[in-house]
Design a protein around this motif. Structure first.
Motif, PDB file in Angstrom:
ATOM      1  N   TYR A  35       3.136  -1.024   1.675  1.00 22.20           N
ATOM      2  CA  TYR A  35       4.296  -0.908   0.585  1.00 22.20           C
ATOM      3  C   TYR A  35       4.396  -1.959  -0.087  1.00 22.20           C
ATOM      4  O   TYR A  35       4.631  -1.947  -1.592  1.00 22.20           O
ATOM      5  CB  TYR A  35       5.429  -0.122   1.378  1.00 22.20           C
ATOM      6  CG  TYR A  35       6.623  -0.052   0.554  1.00 22.20           C
ATOM      7  CD1 TYR A  35       6.935   1.273  -0.191  1.00 22.20           C
ATOM      8  CD2 TYR A  35       7.391  -1.041   0.536  1.00 22.20           C
ATOM      9  CE1 TYR A  35       8.021   1.163  -0.910  1.00 22.20           C
ATOM     10  CE2 TYR A  35       8.754  -1.025  -0.122  1.00 22.20           C
ATOM     11  CZ  TYR A  35       9.050   0.232  -0.794  1.00 22.20           C
ATOM     12  OH  TYR A  35      10.215   0.508  -1.606  1.00 22.20           O
ATOM     13  N   LEU A  36       4.540  -3.000   0.646  1.00 23.43           N
ATOM     14  CA  LEU A  36       5.020  -4.365  -0.052  1.00 23.43           C
ATOM     15  C   LEU A  36       3.867  -4.767  -0.947  1.00 23.43           C
ATOM     16  O   LEU A  36       4.086  -5.393  -2.059  1.00 23.43           O
ATOM     17  CB  LEU A  36       5.357  -5.440   0.814  1.00 23.43           C
ATOM     18  CG  LEU A  36       6.533  -5.078   1.768  1.00 23.43           C
ATOM     19  CD1 LEU A  36       6.807  -6.065   3.006  1.00 23.43           C
ATOM     20  CD2 LEU A  36       7.959  -5.010   1.126  1.00 23.43           C
ATOM     21  N   ASP A  37       2.563  -4.877  -0.496  1.00 25.30           N
ATOM     22  CA  ASP A  37       1.598  -5.192  -1.476  1.00 25.30           C
ATOM     23  C   ASP A  37       1.725  -4.249  -2.524  1.00 25.30           C
ATOM     24  O   ASP A  37       1.253  -4.776  -3.831  1.00 25.30           O
ATOM     25  CB  ASP A  37       0.218  -5.061  -0.774  1.00 25.30           C
ATOM     26  CG  ASP A  37      -0.140  -6.028   0.423  1.00 25.30           C
ATOM     27  OD1 ASP A  37       0.910  -6.998   0.406  1.00 25.30           O
ATOM     28  OD2 ASP A  37      -0.996  -5.941   1.406  1.00 25.30           O
ATOM     29  N   GLU A  79       4.042   4.978   3.301  1.00 29.15           N
ATOM     30  CA  GLU A  79       2.780   5.556   3.015  1.00 29.15           C
ATOM     31  C   GLU A  79       2.660   6.372   1.413  1.00 29.15           C
ATOM     32  O   GLU A  79       1.611   6.086   0.926  1.00 29.15           O
ATOM     33  CB  GLU A  79       2.148   6.466   4.070  1.00 29.15           C
ATOM     34  CG  GLU A  79       1.752   5.385   5.444  1.00 29.15           C
ATOM     35  CD  GLU A  79       1.372   6.103   6.554  1.00 29.15           C
ATOM     36  OE1 GLU A  79       1.724   7.485   6.527  1.00 29.15           O
ATOM     37  OE2 GLU A  79       0.788   5.661   7.602  1.00 29.15           O
ATOM     38  N   ILE A  80       3.662   7.104   1.633  1.00 29.98           N
ATOM     39  CA  ILE A  80       3.241   8.034   0.238  1.00 29.98           C
ATOM     40  C   ILE A  80       3.656   7.026  -1.020  1.00 29.98           C
ATOM     41  O   ILE A  80       2.735   7.221  -2.048  1.00 29.98           O
ATOM     42  CB  ILE A  80       4.732   9.020   0.064  1.00 29.98           C
ATOM     43  CG1 ILE A  80       4.303  10.124   1.084  1.00 29.98           C
ATOM     44  CG2 ILE A  80       4.825   9.553  -1.169  1.00 29.98           C
ATOM     45  CD1 ILE A  80       5.598  11.274   1.400  1.00 29.98           C
ATOM     46  N   ASP A  81       4.532   6.033  -0.781  1.00 26.45           N
ATOM     47  CA  ASP A  81       4.801   5.003  -1.874  1.00 26.45           C
ATOM     48  C   ASP A  81       3.531   4.359  -2.090  1.00 26.45           C
ATOM     49  O   ASP A  81       3.057   4.139  -3.473  1.00 26.45           O
ATOM     50  CB  ASP A  81       5.898   4.222  -1.768  1.00 26.45           C
ATOM     51  CG  ASP A  81       6.443   3.272  -2.955  1.00 26.45           C
ATOM     52  OD1 ASP A  81       5.470   2.379  -2.916  1.00 26.45           O
ATOM     53  OD2 ASP A  81       7.219   3.643  -3.655  1.00 26.45           O
ATOM     54  N   ALA A  82       2.849   3.856  -1.042  1.00 29.40           N
ATOM     55  CA  ALA A  82       1.752   2.959  -1.278  1.00 29.40           C
ATOM     56  C   ALA A  82       0.415   3.644  -2.028  1.00 29.40           C
ATOM     57  O   ALA A  82      -0.307   3.097  -2.544  1.00 29.40           O
ATOM     58  CB  ALA A  82       1.430   2.120   0.210  1.00 29.40           C
ATOM     59  N   ALA A  83       0.551   4.965  -1.756  1.00 26.88           N
ATOM     60  CA  ALA A  83      -0.455   5.667  -2.198  1.00 26.88           C
ATOM     61  C   ALA A  83      -0.463   6.010  -3.686  1.00 26.88           C
ATOM     62  O   ALA A  83      -1.539   6.759  -4.009  1.00 26.88           O
ATOM     63  CB  ALA A  83      -0.846   7.136  -1.341  1.00 26.88           C
TER      64      ALA A  83
END
Length: 218
Positions: A147-149, A204-208
């Protein structure tokens, strides 16, 4: 704070509510607020002369701009820090005490809104021994790193890895910029383990998401 209120019967039956979308308060968490609107200055004056308790709630569709519909569950906090600025604002910190289900809204006798609060579904929020095993921290930390990346953000990883699981879960839930519906889902999670599962899913949703798409959750 659990030491002040041992059981739900110790909590006030009626509390003022402060509708503020995106501002999440959880039991044991601390939420700084800058109060400047006259009706909420009035609310703070009254709260400081009484129980010092305020219910933080999100809004939901319905009502109107001046009196929006309220989400069914909020979190009550006690004012644990208070300062007044030279221009008449109040700078306060609310420490989360317990979640509550909103009951009947009282007829408007004040410029702010008040509701009957039912704390009984959340009596575990008051227990000092409520911390529970939430399993391996690795899935949360891995989801947080992605998420942070994705967001181009950074945190102190040594501090995150050393933090107790419940404190880390709650601090991330309160601090990260989730939308109001996502914040409400985190608030309504029944246990800290449920909140961790919800938090991992949101990370996980945000990072995807593609960079050109806003994060969302159904």
């Amino acid at each position: 704070m659990p030491g002040v209120y041992r059981k739900t019967l110790d909590l006030p039956l009626v509390i003022p509510v402060f509708p503020l979308d995106g501002a999440l308060l959880l039991p044991g968490g601390q939420l700084p607020l800058n109060i400047f609107e006259p009706r909420y200055l009035n609310m703070l004056d009254d709260a400081m002369s009484g129980e010092r308790m305020i219910g933080m709630v999100q809004t939901r569709p319905g009502g109107d701009a001046s009196r929006p519909a309220l989400a069914p569950i909020g979190c009550a906090g006690r004012v644990t820090s208070f300062a007044e600025t030279s221009d008449g604002r109040y700078l306060i910190t609310l420490t989360g005490v317990a979640r509550f289900r909103l009951g009947e809204e009282l007829p408007a006798r004040t410029p702010y809104r008040q509701v009957r609060a039912d704390f009984t579904p959340f009596d575990l929020d008051l227990r000092e021994d409520q911390q529970e095993a939430v399993g391996d921290a690795a899935p949360l930390l891995n989801a947080l790193r992605r998420y942070l990346d994705h967001r181009g953000l950074a945190i102190d990883w040594n501090e995150a890895q050393a933090a107790p699981s419940d404190a880390l879960i709650n601090s991330l839930a309160m601090a990260l910029p989730f939308d109001p519906l996502e914040k409400q889902a985190l608030l309504e999670a029944r246990t800290i383990a449920d909140r961790r599962s919800t938090l991992v899913a949101l990370l996980e949703i945000d990072a995807a998401q593609d960079d050109d798409e806003p994060p969302s959750v159904q």
